[in-house]
Design a protein around this motif. Sequence first.
Motif, mmCIF file in Angstrom:
data_model
loop_
_atom_site.group_PDB
_atom_site.id
_atom_site.type_symbol
_atom_site.label_atom_id
_atom_site.label_comp_id
_atom_site.label_asym_id
_atom_site.label_seq_id
_atom_site.Cartn_x
_atom_site.Cartn_y
_atom_site.Cartn_z
ATOM 1 N N VAL A 161 24.194 36.901 63.446
ATOM 2 C CA VAL A 161 25.084 36.287 62.994
ATOM 3 C C VAL A 161 25.026 37.614 61.392
ATOM 4 O O VAL A 161 26.188 37.938 61.291
ATOM 5 C CB VAL A 161 24.898 35.076 62.331
ATOM 6 N N LEU A 162 24.097 37.967 61.279
ATOM 7 C CA LEU A 162 24.081 38.958 60.083
ATOM 8 C C LEU A 162 24.604 40.205 60.514
ATOM 9 O O LEU A 162 25.401 41.015 60.025
ATOM 10 C CB LEU A 162 22.523 39.275 59.588
ATOM 11 N N MET A 163 24.391 40.586 61.730
ATOM 12 C CA MET A 163 24.859 41.925 62.319
ATOM 13 C C MET A 163 26.485 41.631 62.419
ATOM 14 O O MET A 163 27.160 42.846 62.080
ATOM 15 C CB MET A 163 24.479 42.016 63.888
ATOM 16 N N MET A 164 26.976 40.693 62.988
ATOM 17 C CA MET A 164 28.394 40.672 62.985
ATOM 18 C C MET A 164 29.252 40.496 61.506
ATOM 19 O O MET A 164 30.174 41.084 61.395
ATOM 20 C CB MET A 164 28.727 39.253 63.673
ATOM 21 N N PHE A 165 28.208 39.866 60.866
ATOM 22 C CA PHE A 165 29.028 39.755 59.394
ATOM 23 C C PHE A 165 28.985 41.211 58.677
ATOM 24 O O PHE A 165 29.910 41.635 58.163
ATOM 25 C CB PHE A 165 27.963 38.852 58.664
ATOM 26 N N PHE A 202 31.898 43.231 60.361
ATOM 27 C CA PHE A 202 33.225 42.815 59.728
ATOM 28 C C PHE A 202 33.169 43.279 58.287
ATOM 29 O O PHE A 202 34.381 44.011 57.779
ATOM 30 C CB PHE A 202 33.298 41.249 59.759
ATOM 31 N N ILE A 203 32.429 43.160 57.292
ATOM 32 C CA ILE A 203 32.353 43.588 56.094
ATOM 33 C C ILE A 203 32.447 45.182 55.842
ATOM 34 O O ILE A 203 33.416 45.682 55.175
ATOM 35 C CB ILE A 203 31.181 43.088 54.958
ATOM 36 N N SER A 204 31.789 45.859 56.572
ATOM 37 C CA SER A 204 31.640 47.330 56.560
ATOM 38 C C SER A 204 32.791 48.088 57.164
ATOM 39 O O SER A 204 33.319 48.915 56.703
ATOM 40 C CB SER A 204 30.503 47.817 57.516
ATOM 41 N N PHE A 205 33.804 47.402 57.847
ATOM 42 C CA PHE A 205 34.781 47.802 58.557
ATOM 43 C C PHE A 205 36.080 47.642 57.729
ATOM 44 O O PHE A 205 36.621 48.525 57.309
ATOM 45 C CB PHE A 205 35.309 47.131 59.960
ATOM 46 N N PHE A 206 36.129 46.390 56.784
ATOM 47 C CA PHE A 206 37.289 46.253 56.079
ATOM 48 C C PHE A 206 37.080 46.811 54.613
ATOM 49 O O PHE A 206 38.109 47.004 54.040
ATOM 50 C CB PHE A 206 37.494 44.817 55.905
ATOM 51 N N TYR A 207 35.731 46.833 54.289
ATOM 52 C CA TYR A 207 35.584 47.355 52.703
ATOM 53 C C TYR A 207 34.444 48.622 52.754
ATOM 54 O O TYR A 207 33.407 48.394 52.624
ATOM 55 C CB TYR A 207 34.896 46.377 51.957
ATOM 56 N N ASN A 208 35.206 49.889 53.242
ATOM 57 C CA ASN A 208 34.488 50.967 53.332
ATOM 58 C C ASN A 208 34.061 51.742 52.157
ATOM 59 O O ASN A 208 34.839 52.700 51.657
ATOM 60 C CB ASN A 208 35.441 51.963 54.398
ATOM 61 N N SER A 209 33.079 51.169 51.703
ATOM 62 C CA SER A 209 32.548 51.676 50.274
ATOM 63 C C SER A 209 30.948 51.904 50.497
ATOM 64 O O SER A 209 30.294 51.008 50.835
ATOM 65 C CB SER A 209 32.768 50.766 49.342
ATOM 66 N N PRO A 210 30.365 53.079 49.905
ATOM 67 C CA PRO A 210 29.010 53.290 50.226
ATOM 68 C C PRO A 210 28.254 52.242 48.957
ATOM 69 O O PRO A 210 27.243 51.783 49.217
ATOM 70 C CB PRO A 210 28.834 54.785 49.520
#
Length: 399
Positions: free
Chosen positions: A147-151, A154-162
Amino acid sequence: MSVRKVRYYLYLKDVLLLSLTAFGGPQVFLAMVLDTMVTRRGYIKEQELWELNALCQILPGPTSTQTISAIGYRVGGPNLAYLSLFVWILPATLLMIVAAFLIDFLQENTPGALSFAKFIQPMAIGFIIYAAQKTIFKMVKTTEASVLMMFSTFISFFYNSPFLFPLLLLVGGVTTSLKYRNEPKEEGDKKLVIDWANFYLWGGILVFAAILGALTKNQAVLLFENFYRNGSLIFGGGQVLVPYLFTEFVEFKKFLTSQEFLTGYALSQGIPGPTFSISAYVGALSMRDQGVLGLLTGGFIASAGIFLPGTFLIFFVIKFWDKLKKFRPVRAALEGINAVSCGMLIAAAYLLFEPLDPDFFNIAAILGTYLLLNFTKLSSPLIIALGVLAGIGFNLLFP
């Protein structure tokens, strides 16, 4: 020569051999370290190696480089650790600077010269997908981790910020640390004594470089700050670093084209040593407008900037890690941190595919690279060479 100096010499010789022969990513690197430094030389015990590698995974920066530095620290203290860092990164850094020279020269003097890289660029994505698969099967073993991996994906794809990376890793670590009762208890003294010197050194350079860059606007200083910041914030290895370098230096600053960047990343997969060495390539091309000296300066500055912060942090933590790992919540947190890192890898693969045309040849190159890595024993350099030959052949048949 004393026994201690002979031991240090042998250790640096072994590090140099690794830097010249460690093809194939972190899994192969760890297998080679286990064989050379644990089984044959006995520098550390096997359990120590796995613990040091786990420690390096929860810190920002290049995991393989931090692991080498940490072993050097255990063997001979900070001086040997810094020497091992230099020996480990130098060959890959030099090779990637040479690659930047060649790419720049070919583009300036031979129009269309990068046609050999037609398949190299999508092949780079095949390498990332393969790395993601290997990492996921190794690190994601529970429902919570999935679940953490999928979360994270999703977040890394839509909010591409270091700047989002540390927050995601914190959430993942805290989530699984709540299951600390599943971890076995460890007895012994748990009193932490922390030496903050290396932490202050890491943070001081980060702040100083940012202020100096803002005041002077000097390109070399700004470049060092860019890479030092990335080296301080990037968790999850070179595959996770790549999309953020792409965003900053291709999409935002436009120092490199998409073709140049993906060609450089694929070439970095065909050389031994740390994956973070792509930074030397990006740094060199970022200062090519200043000629040969700019290419050299940019390459070495980027390399120093990306590798130093992780080294400072591992020196800071390793001194009290033996006490820290006795706390069950700390050990339990590793599961969530690793799961979040896997999600970042999945997002990275798609973010790098976006600039490419979704045509038959690109998809075939991605799939073919993945299948070769997964089902054959062909080495990464040989697969890259096949991709170069395929690109040359395609250009001759369809000029």
